[in-house]
Each structure stands twice: as C-alpha cells, then as structure tokens.
Design a protein around this motif. Structure first.
Motif, PDB file in Angstrom:
ATOM      1  N   TYR A 166       0.860  -1.473  -0.185  1.00 15.51           N
ATOM      2  CA  TYR A 166       0.100   0.003  -0.009  1.00 15.51           C
ATOM      3  C   TYR A 166       0.897   1.350   0.005  1.00 15.51           C
ATOM      4  CZ  TYR A 166      -3.732  -3.260   0.781  1.00 15.51           C
ATOM      5  OH  TYR A 166      -4.754  -4.154   0.782  1.00 15.51           O
ATOM      6  N   ARG A 167       2.016   1.186   0.626  1.00 10.57           N
ATOM      7  CA  ARG A 167       2.972   2.371   0.700  1.00 10.57           C
ATOM      8  C   ARG A 167       3.420   2.791  -0.867  1.00 10.57           C
ATOM      9  NH1 ARG A 167       6.486   0.437   3.643  1.00 10.57           N
ATOM     10  NH2 ARG A 167       7.984   0.179   2.466  1.00 10.57           N
ATOM     11  N   ARG A 168       3.889   1.537  -1.459  1.00  6.95           N
ATOM     12  CA  ARG A 168       4.183   1.674  -2.759  1.00  6.95           C
ATOM     13  C   ARG A 168       3.111   2.305  -3.841  1.00  6.95           C
ATOM     14  NH1 ARG A 168       8.870  -0.697  -4.383  1.00  6.95           N
ATOM     15  NH2 ARG A 168       8.548   0.373  -6.498  1.00  6.95           N
ATOM     16  N   ILE A 169       1.849   1.903  -3.679  1.00  3.73           N
ATOM     17  CA  ILE A 169       0.866   2.444  -4.293  1.00  3.73           C
ATOM     18  C   ILE A 169       0.696   3.854  -4.118  1.00  3.73           C
ATOM     19  CG2 ILE A 169      -1.781   2.533  -4.500  1.00  3.73           C
ATOM     20  CD1 ILE A 169      -1.680  -0.412  -4.012  1.00  3.73           C
ATOM     21  N   VAL A 170       0.695   4.238  -2.857  1.00  2.15           N
ATOM     22  CA  VAL A 170       0.615   6.004  -2.429  1.00  2.15           C
ATOM     23  C   VAL A 170       1.864   6.656  -3.053  1.00  2.15           C
ATOM     24  CG1 VAL A 170       0.700   7.440  -0.681  1.00  2.15           C
ATOM     25  CG2 VAL A 170      -0.660   5.540  -0.432  1.00  2.15           C
ATOM     26  N   THR A 171       2.999   6.159  -3.103  1.00  2.04           N
ATOM     27  CA  THR A 171       4.162   6.968  -3.687  1.00  2.04           C
ATOM     28  C   THR A 171       4.399   6.813  -4.996  1.00  2.04           C
ATOM     29  OG1 THR A 171       5.668   4.997  -3.141  1.00  2.04           O
ATOM     30  CG2 THR A 171       5.474   6.699  -1.363  1.00  2.04           C
ATOM     31  N   SER A 172       3.960   5.667  -5.706  1.00  2.75           N
ATOM     32  CA  SER A 172       4.163   5.318  -7.073  1.00  2.75           C
ATOM     33  C   SER A 172       3.405   6.112  -7.987  1.00  2.75           C
ATOM     34  CB  SER A 172       4.190   4.149  -7.420  1.00  2.75           C
ATOM     35  OG  SER A 172       5.198   3.288  -6.809  1.00  2.75           O
ATOM     36  N   ASN A 173       1.997   6.459  -7.335  1.00  2.00           N
ATOM     37  CA  ASN A 173       1.046   7.232  -8.048  1.00  2.00           C
ATOM     38  C   ASN A 173       0.991   8.621  -7.600  1.00  2.00           C
ATOM     39  OD1 ASN A 173      -0.924   5.077  -9.507  1.00  2.00           O
ATOM     40  ND2 ASN A 173      -0.108   3.856  -7.776  1.00  2.00           N
ATOM     41  N   HIS A 174       1.780   8.920  -6.608  1.00  2.80           N
ATOM     42  CA  HIS A 174       1.749  10.270  -6.008  1.00  2.80           C
ATOM     43  C   HIS A 174       0.704  11.005  -5.522  1.00  2.80           C
ATOM     44  CE1 HIS A 174       5.979  10.682  -7.886  1.00  2.80           C
ATOM     45  NE2 HIS A 174       5.169   9.861  -9.192  1.00  2.80           N
ATOM     46  N   LEU A 175      -0.223   9.997  -4.707  1.00  2.00           N
ATOM     47  CA  LEU A 175      -1.481  10.286  -4.161  1.00  2.00           C
ATOM     48  C   LEU A 175      -1.320  11.546  -3.202  1.00  2.00           C
ATOM     49  CD1 LEU A 175      -3.158   6.862  -3.449  1.00  2.00           C
ATOM     50  CD2 LEU A 175      -3.375   8.382  -5.653  1.00  2.00           C
ATOM     51  N   ASN A 176      -2.314  12.471  -3.348  1.00  5.52           N
ATOM     52  CA  ASN A 176      -2.230  13.642  -2.735  1.00  5.52           C
ATOM     53  C   ASN A 176      -3.135  13.193  -1.135  1.00  5.52           C
ATOM     54  OD1 ASN A 176      -2.339  16.341  -1.865  1.00  5.52           O
ATOM     55  ND2 ASN A 176      -4.317  16.844  -2.670  1.00  5.52           N
ATOM     56  N   ILE A 177      -2.083  12.910  -0.265  1.00  2.78           N
ATOM     57  CA  ILE A 177      -2.477  12.369   0.923  1.00  2.78           C
ATOM     58  C   ILE A 177      -1.675  13.224   2.030  1.00  2.78           C
ATOM     59  CG2 ILE A 177      -0.572  10.685   0.889  1.00  2.78           C
ATOM     60  CD1 ILE A 177      -2.544   8.870   2.558  1.00  2.78           C
ATOM     61  N   GLN A 178      -2.272  13.657   3.146  1.00  6.19           N
ATOM     62  CA  GLN A 178      -1.943  14.327   4.274  1.00  6.19           C
ATOM     63  C   GLN A 178      -1.863  13.344   5.330  1.00  6.19           C
ATOM     64  OE1 GLN A 178      -0.575  17.443   2.691  1.00  6.19           O
ATOM     65  NE2 GLN A 178      -1.633  18.614   4.345  1.00  6.19           N
ATOM     66  N   LEU A 179      -0.582  13.033   5.945  1.00  2.00           N
ATOM     67  CA  LEU A 179      -0.519  12.037   7.075  1.00  2.00           C
ATOM     68  C   LEU A 179      -0.267  13.039   8.233  1.00  2.00           C
ATOM     69  CD1 LEU A 179       1.746   9.869   5.136  1.00  2.00           C
ATOM     70  CD2 LEU A 179      -0.344   9.369   5.308  1.00  2.00           C
ATOM     71  N   PHE A 180      -0.532  12.166   9.337  1.00  4.96           N
ATOM     72  CA  PHE A 180      -0.626  12.579  10.714  1.00  4.96           C
ATOM     73  C   PHE A 180      -1.334  13.852  10.974  1.00  4.96           C
ATOM     74  CE2 PHE A 180       3.281  10.247   9.848  1.00  4.96           C
ATOM     75  CZ  PHE A 180       3.196   8.977  11.340  1.00  4.96           C
TER      76      PHE A 180
END
Length: 328
Positions: free
Chosen positions: A80-94
């Motif tokens: 799931y981490r690779r999906i987020v990073t490879s697809n450059h998803l717009n995600i705000q963490l913490f």
C-alpha cells in the motif's frame, strides 16, 4: 483554506482506493490520515498474517505479490505504501480531522493543520481505533493492554488473554511459543468459529494438552497488581498475573459519525444509514466506504469485498457533477 472536489477521511486501503479512483477520473481530491499510511495495518501485530490471499487485498487491479498465498503485515505495508508513492497520491499524514460541517452544498473540514472545503466527503476510517472495553475494576492499570504488538514483551510472564477471535488466539499462541504462561479467558463455549482455519486446530490442541489453560463460559472480573479474578461457572478463580491482553474486538467511532449527522440504527448493531447503490449516507454528498459500513458487525466488511466502494462512490459523484452542469 483549500477547496477540493472530494475529501477522503482515512488513509487505509479503502481510502487509498478512493483516492486512486478519484485521480483516474480527474477529480481534485485530498486524503486525510491521522497517522501513517494505512495506520490501522501499521498497528497490527508484527507477525500477523492475513486471512485473505494477496490478490483479494489488491486495489485498482495493481498486483500484490507475496511470498506465501496469504501475505504478512509487512508485505501489506510495502504494497500500500508503494501504491501511494508511485501514484503520487495527494495524502496528508498525521493530520487528525477535528470537525466536519456542512453549509448548503459545501462541507468544511477542519484539522489541526488546516481547513478544507469540498462538496463531497468520504469517510473511510475503519474500526480499529476504539477497543471494546471490559468496564471492570483495574482495567486502567498499566499491565492491561487492548492492542498486541510483539510476543517478546511477554516472555517468561504470566499472561491472561481475553477473547476467542483471531487477534486473541494469535496472541495466545505466539506468546506461549515465546515462553509466556498463557491463560485464555473465553466468554463462550469454544474458540471462535471465525478463527483462521489453519490456526484453530493449533490452539485447540494446545488447550487439550494443557500447554495453554482456557476458562470457558468465563469473564474477567477484576484486575489487580499481581493477580486477576475470573468469574467462572464454578465460582471466582484467583490467578497470579503479570499482564493482561484484553483482545475483545474494536468498534467504529460512532460519536464522530453522529456529529456528522449520519443516522445509526437503534439496535446493538448500530448500522449507519447509507444507500448501498451509491454509498451515500442520509447526508447529501457524504459517503461511507469500507468496514465502517458494518457498524458493530465488524466481520461483515473486509478489504476484499469493500474495495468496490471506491468505484461506486466516484461514479455517483461524477453523475451528480454531470447533472449539475446540465442544469446550469
């Protein structure tokens, strides 16, 4: 204040699936996650193995390759981490959502770090954040935990495990194999029928041979510094004890759902009100996705049967946008 077509609350597998689908369909979206990527999975036990095979945990038909048919926690984190990073998803963490308010056709989402607006919001927050508490004396002692991480911590200790589901049974077996003196406290007549089929015979054999002591039809009555009291059919049993793992399941944040205005059923299931055809709740523009749709029926929805929610929700949003553009 930043404006988006869609704000997704929750960065677990289903929240990520919603973000992927929104990006594919050209929506301006944002995923907000209060912890790291797939926070709930990150907090699973270190050695946990999924019940589902890897292909059933895939999202957006992106292949999930694992060493065994049923992947481990660390493999899922990597996937799931690779999906987020490879697809450059717009995600705000913490970034924890503090409030969601609707005014006319627009939601205002406030967090500790910012304020966002959107006509559509998806809640995909799962149910792993709030444990089902026992509400007994001593439950607040430091020796009591509702989450289990690693068996090494309990080596050479007298450990009581409360529960009969996968989390409790996995913990009991792992800790026993690392040298814990394990006692299982089970409310019902047997080990749960939903326990993983390759694990259930193992725990039953350990109980029958006496390696792990099990109390059936029993509940934990009180926790003290050096002992526990178990309510059994034969009366109270006092046992010396170092640690307690109360692994009695978890529940969605119903208070958060109610603050959003989502209606919940009056029975013990506390099912949220939503249209299964669109996943839209009784609040127009507000959607549910993933396991949170099951209320207290936390065994009803999984990654494998709720990943379709992303496509259903985004399709409904696009339909509404098309209708609105025609009307205008």
């Amino acid at each position: 204040m930043k404006h988006f077509d869609l704000v997704i609350i929750g960065g677990g597998p289903i929240g990520i699936a919603c973000g992927l689908e929104a990006k594919k369909k050209g929506l301006n979206y944002l995923i907000i996650e209060k912890g790291p990527i797939v926070n709930s999975l990150f907090n699973y036990p270190s050695n946990m193995q999924f019940f589902s095979s890897s292909e059933r945990l895939e999202i957006d038909e992106i292949p999930f390759i694992s060493k065994e048919a049923k992947p481990k926690r660390n493999e899922a984190l990597e996937y799931y981490r690779r999906i987020v990073t490879s697809n450059h998803l717009n995600i705000q963490l913490f970034e924890k959502v503090e409030s969601v308010r609707k005014s006319e056709h627009l939601f205002t989402i406030k967090t500790k770090k910012g304020t966002y607006t959107a006509p559509h919001v998806v809640v995909a927050t799962g149910f792993y954040d709030l444990p089902n508490t026992l509400n007994i004396p001593g439950e607040d002692l430091p020796k009591v935990a509702h989450y289990y991480k690693d068996p090494h911590f309990y080596a050479n200790q007298k450990l009581a495990v409360v529960g009969a589901s996968n989390s409790a049974i996995d913990a009991a077996l792992e800790c026993w194999r690392k040298g814990s003196e394990v006692t299982l406290i089970i409310r019902g007549a047997e080990v749960g029928q939903r326990v993983k089929y390759w694990v259930r015979p193992d725990i039953i054999n350990r109980i029958e041979e006496g390696s792990i002591k099990a109390y059936y039809h029993s509940t934990l009555k009180e926790v003290k510094e050096n002992e526990i009291i178990i309510d059994t059919p034969e009366g109270d049993v006092h046992l010396k004890n170092d640690f307690v793992l109360a692994l009695t399941g978890y529940k969605p944040n119903f208070e958060f759902l109610e603050k959003l205005g989502i209606e919940l059923s009056d029975d013990e299931k506390r099912l949220p009100n939503y249209d299964p055809e669109t996943m839209e709740t009784n609040i127009s523009g507000l959607y549910l996705a993933g396991v949170i749709c099951g209320g207290m029926e936390t065994h009803k929805w999984f990654i494998e049967n709720s990943r379709i929610h992303a496509k259903v929700i985004v399709a409904d949003i696009l339909t509404k946008k098309f209708v609105e553009s025609k009307d205008s």
